[in-house]
Design a protein around this motif. Structure first.
Motif, PDB file in Angstrom:
ATOM      1  N   CYS A   1     -13.230   8.623   1.732  1.00  0.00           N
ATOM      2  CA  CYS A   1     -12.803   9.366   0.593  1.00  0.00           C
ATOM      3  C   CYS A   1     -14.234   9.925  -0.080  1.00  0.00           C
ATOM      4  N   PHE A   2     -14.193  11.018  -0.596  1.00  0.00           N
ATOM      5  CA  PHE A   2     -15.447  11.675  -1.260  1.00  0.00           C
ATOM      6  C   PHE A   2     -15.485  11.366  -2.830  1.00  0.00           C
ATOM      7  N   THR A   3     -16.421  10.668  -3.380  1.00  0.00           N
ATOM      8  CA  THR A   3     -16.649  10.504  -4.533  1.00  0.00           C
ATOM      9  C   THR A   3     -18.058  10.654  -4.981  1.00  0.00           C
ATOM     10  N   VAL A   4     -18.263  10.051  -6.203  1.00  0.00           N
ATOM     11  CA  VAL A   4     -19.624  10.028  -6.771  1.00  0.00           C
ATOM     12  C   VAL A   4     -20.055   8.812  -7.236  1.00  0.00           C
ATOM     13  N   ARG A   5     -21.511   8.754  -7.332  1.00  0.00           N
ATOM     14  CA  ARG A   5     -21.928   7.416  -7.834  1.00  0.00           C
ATOM     15  C   ARG A   5     -21.438   6.937  -9.069  1.00  0.00           C
ATOM     16  N   SER A   6     -21.644   7.953 -10.028  1.00  0.00           N
ATOM     17  CA  SER A   6     -20.978   7.583 -11.467  1.00  0.00           C
ATOM     18  C   SER A   6     -19.594   6.932 -11.523  1.00  0.00           C
ATOM     19  N   ILE A   7     -18.599   7.413 -10.561  1.00  0.00           N
ATOM     20  CA  ILE A   7     -17.379   6.805 -10.434  1.00  0.00           C
ATOM     21  C   ILE A   7     -17.445   5.510  -9.886  1.00  0.00           C
ATOM     22  N   MET A   8     -18.251   5.126  -8.816  1.00  0.00           N
ATOM     23  CA  MET A   8     -18.282   4.019  -8.396  1.00  0.00           C
ATOM     24  C   MET A   8     -19.161   2.885  -9.235  1.00  0.00           C
ATOM     25  N   ASN A   9     -19.943   3.285  -9.973  1.00  0.00           N
ATOM     26  CA  ASN A   9     -20.710   2.197 -11.032  1.00  0.00           C
ATOM     27  C   ASN A   9     -19.732   2.284 -12.359  1.00  0.00           C
ATOM     28  N   GLU A  10     -18.799   2.794 -12.512  1.00  0.00           N
ATOM     29  CA  GLU A  10     -17.821   2.993 -13.470  1.00  0.00           C
ATOM     30  C   GLU A  10     -18.427   3.604 -14.798  1.00  0.00           C
ATOM     31  N   ALA A  11     -19.387   4.456 -14.605  1.00  0.00           N
ATOM     32  CA  ALA A  11     -19.928   5.249 -15.777  1.00  0.00           C
ATOM     33  C   ALA A  11     -19.001   6.329 -16.071  1.00  0.00           C
TER      34      ALA A  11
ATOM     35  N   VAL B   1     -16.443   6.607   0.266  1.00  0.00           N
ATOM     36  CA  VAL B   1     -16.204   5.081   0.180  1.00  0.00           C
ATOM     37  C   VAL B   1     -14.514   5.295   0.614  1.00  0.00           C
ATOM     38  N   GLY B   2     -14.217   3.691   0.887  1.00  0.00           N
ATOM     39  CA  GLY B   2     -12.735   3.516   1.235  1.00  0.00           C
ATOM     40  C   GLY B   2     -11.832   3.967  -0.012  1.00  0.00           C
ATOM     41  N   LEU B   3     -10.473   4.513   0.410  1.00  0.00           N
ATOM     42  CA  LEU B   3      -9.555   4.878  -0.611  1.00  0.00           C
ATOM     43  C   LEU B   3      -9.280   3.503  -1.210  1.00  0.00           C
ATOM     44  N   LYS B   4      -8.991   2.498  -0.596  1.00  0.00           N
ATOM     45  CA  LYS B   4      -8.805   1.250  -1.382  1.00  0.00           C
ATOM     46  C   LYS B   4      -9.722   0.862  -2.509  1.00  0.00           C
ATOM     47  N   GLN B   5     -11.050   1.045  -2.511  1.00  0.00           N
ATOM     48  CA  GLN B   5     -12.197   0.854  -3.195  1.00  0.00           C
ATOM     49  C   GLN B   5     -11.786   1.684  -4.755  1.00  0.00           C
ATOM     50  N   LEU B   6     -11.385   2.869  -4.476  1.00  0.00           N
ATOM     51  CA  LEU B   6     -11.193   3.770  -5.496  1.00  0.00           C
ATOM     52  C   LEU B   6      -9.705   3.373  -6.280  1.00  0.00           C
ATOM     53  N   VAL B   7      -8.692   2.903  -5.450  1.00  0.00           N
ATOM     54  CA  VAL B   7      -7.541   2.599  -6.188  1.00  0.00           C
ATOM     55  C   VAL B   7      -7.877   1.167  -6.986  1.00  0.00           C
ATOM     56  N   GLN B   8      -8.645   0.317  -6.423  1.00  0.00           N
ATOM     57  CA  GLN B   8      -8.895  -0.855  -7.080  1.00  0.00           C
ATOM     58  C   GLN B   8      -9.731  -0.878  -8.314  1.00  0.00           C
ATOM     59  N   LEU B   9     -10.635   0.550  -8.539  1.00  0.00           N
ATOM     60  CA  LEU B   9     -11.465   0.989  -9.669  1.00  0.00           C
ATOM     61  C   LEU B   9     -10.280   1.606 -10.697  1.00  0.00           C
ATOM     62  N   ASP B  10      -9.197   2.410 -10.171  1.00  0.00           N
ATOM     63  CA  ASP B  10      -8.195   3.027 -11.091  1.00  0.00           C
ATOM     64  C   ASP B  10      -6.897   3.111 -10.464  1.00  0.00           C
TER      65      ASP B  10
ATOM     66  N   TRP C   1       0.787  -1.284   0.263  1.00  0.00           N
ATOM     67  CA  TRP C   1       0.189   0.069   0.017  1.00  0.00           C
ATOM     68  C   TRP C   1       0.754   1.237  -0.045  1.00  0.00           C
ATOM     69  N   PRO C   2       0.779   2.041  -1.078  1.00  0.00           N
ATOM     70  CA  PRO C   2       1.725   3.158  -1.048  1.00  0.00           C
ATOM     71  C   PRO C   2       1.279   4.426  -0.382  1.00  0.00           C
ATOM     72  N   PHE C   3       0.200   4.567   0.105  1.00  0.00           N
ATOM     73  CA  PHE C   3      -0.329   6.015   0.806  1.00  0.00           C
ATOM     74  C   PHE C   3      -0.088   5.744   2.155  1.00  0.00           C
ATOM     75  N   SER C   4       0.109   7.053   2.768  1.00  0.00           N
ATOM     76  CA  SER C   4       0.229   7.267   3.926  1.00  0.00           C
ATOM     77  C   SER C   4      -0.973   7.045   4.866  1.00  0.00           C
ATOM     78  N   ASP C   5      -2.098   7.461   4.213  1.00  0.00           N
ATOM     79  CA  ASP C   5      -3.335   6.988   4.742  1.00  0.00           C
ATOM     80  C   ASP C   5      -3.681   5.348   4.511  1.00  0.00           C
ATOM     81  N   ALA C   6      -4.549   5.022   5.566  1.00  0.00           N
ATOM     82  CA  ALA C   6      -4.936   3.634   5.717  1.00  0.00           C
ATOM     83  C   ALA C   6      -5.933   3.403   4.567  1.00  0.00           C
ATOM     84  N   PRO C   7      -5.813   2.357   3.900  1.00  0.00           N
ATOM     85  CA  PRO C   7      -6.662   1.653   2.829  1.00  0.00           C
ATOM     86  C   PRO C   7      -8.208   1.895   3.011  1.00  0.00           C
ATOM     87  N   ASN C   8      -8.703   1.914   4.291  1.00  0.00           N
ATOM     88  CA  ASN C   8     -10.010   2.377   4.525  1.00  0.00           C
ATOM     89  C   ASN C   8     -10.372   3.666   5.067  1.00  0.00           C
ATOM     90  N   VAL C   9      -9.418   4.780   4.746  1.00  0.00           N
ATOM     91  CA  VAL C   9      -9.716   5.939   4.863  1.00  0.00           C
ATOM     92  C   VAL C   9     -10.878   6.445   4.233  1.00  0.00           C
TER      93      VAL C   9
END
Length: 103
Positions: free
Chosen positions: A18-28, A59-68, A8-16
């Motif tokens: 993060c603010f995002t939007v639904r269209s990113i999480m559903n990969e639209a 959502v957790g930072l790791k969820q976003l890193v897994q998407l991108d 894990w390369p971030f100083s923040d924990a994988p479960n920190v």
């Protein structure tokens, strides 16, 4: 590339949170804009054209890193900086938040 907790390369924990939007999480929509807030260290991962507050998610930072997985390139993004790119295949360009274009 697979990101494990051991690499894990971030100083923040994988479960920190993060603010995002639904269209990113559903990969639209791809992540094109990332803020690392100076006041509280929060991460915001957004599409390029802004986002409607009704689409907001935490959502957790790791969820976003897994998407991108290119987000690992921003692991050392300083507090108070942002990064943006033209499209999901473009390189990230980082700047201080003060240089973000005003609306």
């Amino acid at each position: 590339m697979s990101i494990s907790d051991d690499t894990w390369p971030f100083s923040d924990a994988p479960n920190v949170a993060c603010f995002t939007v639904r269209s990113i999480m559903n990969e639209a929509a791809p992540i094109l804009l990332v803020f690392h807030d100076e006041d509280d260290g929060a991460w915001q991962m957004l599409p390029g054209g802004g986002a409607d507050a009704s689409e907001a998610m935490i959502v957790g930072l790791k969820q976003l890193v897994q998407l991108d997985e290119t987000l690992v390139e921003l692991a050392n993004l300083p507090l108070g900086w942002f990064a943006r790119r033209e499209d999901k295949n473009s390189p990230w360009i980082s700047r201080p938040r003060a240089e973000f274009p005003a609306d």
